[in-house]
Write a protein that holds these residues in place. Structure first.
Motif, PDB file in Angstrom:
ATOM      1  N   LYS A   7       0.870  -1.178   0.000  1.00 19.25           N
ATOM      2  CA  LYS A   7       0.000   0.000   0.000  1.00 19.25           C
ATOM      3  C   LYS A   7       0.904   1.223   0.000  1.00 19.25           C
ATOM      4  O   LYS A   7       1.842   1.305   0.795  1.00 19.25           O
ATOM      5  CB  LYS A   7      -0.887   0.005   1.250  1.00 19.25           C
ATOM      6  N   PHE A   8       0.636   2.167  -0.914  1.00 24.86           N
ATOM      7  CA  PHE A   8       1.481   3.358  -0.979  1.00 24.86           C
ATOM      8  C   PHE A   8       0.639   4.605  -1.218  1.00 24.86           C
ATOM      9  O   PHE A   8      -0.504   4.533  -1.683  1.00 24.86           O
ATOM     10  CB  PHE A   8       2.552   3.210  -2.066  1.00 24.86           C
ATOM     11  N   SER A   9       1.216   5.747  -0.878  1.00 24.24           N
ATOM     12  CA  SER A   9       0.545   7.026  -1.110  1.00 24.24           C
ATOM     13  C   SER A   9       1.268   7.774  -2.224  1.00 24.24           C
ATOM     14  O   SER A   9       2.464   7.581  -2.455  1.00 24.24           O
ATOM     15  CB  SER A   9       0.526   7.868   0.172  1.00 24.24           C
ATOM     16  N   GLU A  62      -4.127   8.523  -0.933  1.00 24.66           N
ATOM     17  CA  GLU A  62      -3.581   8.022   0.327  1.00 24.66           C
ATOM     18  C   GLU A  62      -3.466   6.505   0.326  1.00 24.66           C
ATOM     19  O   GLU A  62      -2.861   5.936   1.229  1.00 24.66           O
ATOM     20  CB  GLU A  62      -4.490   8.440   1.495  1.00 24.66           C
ATOM     21  N   ALA A  63      -4.058   5.856  -0.673  1.00 28.35           N
ATOM     22  CA  ALA A  63      -4.135   4.389  -0.624  1.00 28.35           C
ATOM     23  C   ALA A  63      -4.161   3.769  -2.016  1.00 28.35           C
ATOM     24  O   ALA A  63      -5.223   3.478  -2.559  1.00 28.35           O
ATOM     25  CB  ALA A  63      -5.371   3.962   0.163  1.00 28.35           C
ATOM     26  N   TYR A  65      -2.364   0.507  -4.404  1.00 25.65           N
ATOM     27  CA  TYR A  65      -1.840  -0.837  -4.134  1.00 25.65           C
ATOM     28  C   TYR A  65      -1.062  -1.366  -5.334  1.00 25.65           C
ATOM     29  O   TYR A  65      -1.418  -1.114  -6.487  1.00 25.65           O
ATOM     30  CB  TYR A  65      -2.982  -1.800  -3.799  1.00 25.65           C
ATOM     31  N   LYS A  80       9.838  -2.197   3.231  1.00 26.16           N
ATOM     32  CA  LYS A  80       9.245  -0.865   3.383  1.00 26.16           C
ATOM     33  C   LYS A  80      10.307   0.181   3.711  1.00 26.16           C
ATOM     34  O   LYS A  80      10.362   1.256   3.089  1.00 26.16           O
ATOM     35  CB  LYS A  80       8.182  -0.899   4.485  1.00 26.16           C
ATOM     36  N   ASN A  84      11.516   2.993   0.779  1.00 24.43           N
ATOM     37  CA  ASN A  84      11.165   4.393   1.056  1.00 24.43           C
ATOM     38  C   ASN A  84      12.375   5.322   0.985  1.00 24.43           C
ATOM     39  O   ASN A  84      12.235   6.515   0.703  1.00 24.43           O
ATOM     40  CB  ASN A  84      10.497   4.518   2.429  1.00 24.43           C
ATOM     41  N   SER A  92       5.324   7.213  -1.173  1.00 20.58           N
ATOM     42  CA  SER A  92       5.731   6.579   0.079  1.00 20.58           C
ATOM     43  C   SER A  92       5.017   5.251   0.302  1.00 20.58           C
ATOM     44  O   SER A  92       3.798   5.153   0.131  1.00 20.58           O
ATOM     45  CB  SER A  92       5.426   7.522   1.251  1.00 20.58           C
ATOM     46  N   VAL A  94       3.332   2.702   2.565  1.00 20.43           N
ATOM     47  CA  VAL A  94       2.612   2.823   3.832  1.00 20.43           C
ATOM     48  C   VAL A  94       2.618   1.503   4.598  1.00 20.43           C
ATOM     49  O   VAL A  94       2.804   1.473   5.809  1.00 20.43           O
ATOM     50  CB  VAL A  94       1.157   3.277   3.585  1.00 20.43           C
ATOM     51  N   ALA A  95       2.413   0.401   3.873  1.00 20.18           N
ATOM     52  CA  ALA A  95       2.359  -0.915   4.521  1.00 20.18           C
ATOM     53  C   ALA A  95       2.706  -1.993   3.506  1.00 20.18           C
ATOM     54  O   ALA A  95       2.511  -1.816   2.298  1.00 20.18           O
ATOM     55  CB  ALA A  95       0.974  -1.166   5.110  1.00 20.18           C
TER      56      ALA A  95
END
Length: 237
Positions: A7-9, A62-63, A65, A80, A84, A92, A94-95
């Motif tokens: 998951k990235f922004s 914000e989300a 994939y 991660k 980054n 970025s 995120v998870a």
């Protein structure tokens, strides 16, 4: 080989990066980070990277994939942290979660997108007036937009693709600025162009001075329940 679901922004200047350039950015960052990405076979091998959705250029999120297939075991947390360090500002991770190699693709599963819509009106608008206007908009049986295809223009009813459009009560909202949340279906059911939806919405609202969309989530809706693509946990609406 292992598959990592990420998951990235995508914010700031990176929102103007096209989908193809986004793919190249990840390829370059993976190479610089020395992360062992796997490649396809054949005369023109390419890294095994697959996205869940194409984000329109100019839209922040914000989300998002993406799935990465690696040629060897790799710790998710380390992935991660390392990646980054090599991604440009605004992009970025995120998870990260490891999924089974035969897990359905993100493109197959993701069928719901959620957005935050910030609207500034030229003149003050009361909460009751805005709610009434939104209800009238959603009460339509059909919302027809024109879509350009290879065979010419085609009229499409996007009303079935709108899951909800709601007013969000926040301390930041004033009588000129209001925040809405929009959920629309995507994928095999079709898709909604946000600029076209805004044109139709504007027919029911007072004159808009400024409007901005932010994608806040991508989800899987199945059997009337909503799940997160990363961990498949049930999500409350």
């Amino acid at each position: 080989m292992i598959k990592l679901r990420v998951k990235f922004s995508k914010k700031g200047r990176t929102c103007f990066i096209s989908h193809l350039d986004l793919l190249r950015t990840f390829e370059r960052s993976l190479r610089r980070a020395n992360i062992p990405i796997a490649f396809s076979q054949g005369f023109n091998p390419h890294p095994k990277i697959s996205f869940g959705s194409v984000l329109p250029v100019g839209l922040e999120s914000e989300a998002e994939y993406v799935d990465f297939v690696l040629s060897e075991e790799y710790d998710s947390l380390r992935f991660k942290e390392i990646l980054n360090q090599f991604l440009p500002t605004g992009l970025s991770v995120v998870a990260v979660e490891q999924v089974t190699p035969d897990a359905p693709s993100l493109m197959e599963e993701i069928n719901l997108a959620v957005y935050r819509l910030i609207i500034d009106f030229e003149l003050p608008v009361s909460k009751s007036e805005l709610i009434s206007d939104l209800e009238k908009f959603l009460a339509q049986e059909k919302i027809i937009i024109t879509k350009k295809t290879k065979k010419g223009e085609k009229e499409i009813n996007i009303r079935p693709l709108i899951k909800h459009l709601k007013l969000v009560a926040t301390e930041q909202s004033t009588e000129k600025e209001w925040i809405l949340t929009l959920a629309v279906y995507m994928g095999s059911k079709g898709s909604v162009r946000l600029d076209q939806l805004l044109v139709e919405l504007n027919k029911f609202l007072p004159k808009i001075e400024y409007a901005k969309f932010l994608r806040t989530g991508l989800y899987i809706e199945k059997n009337n329940e909503i799940y997160c693509p990363l961990n498949k946990q049930l999500v409350k609406e």
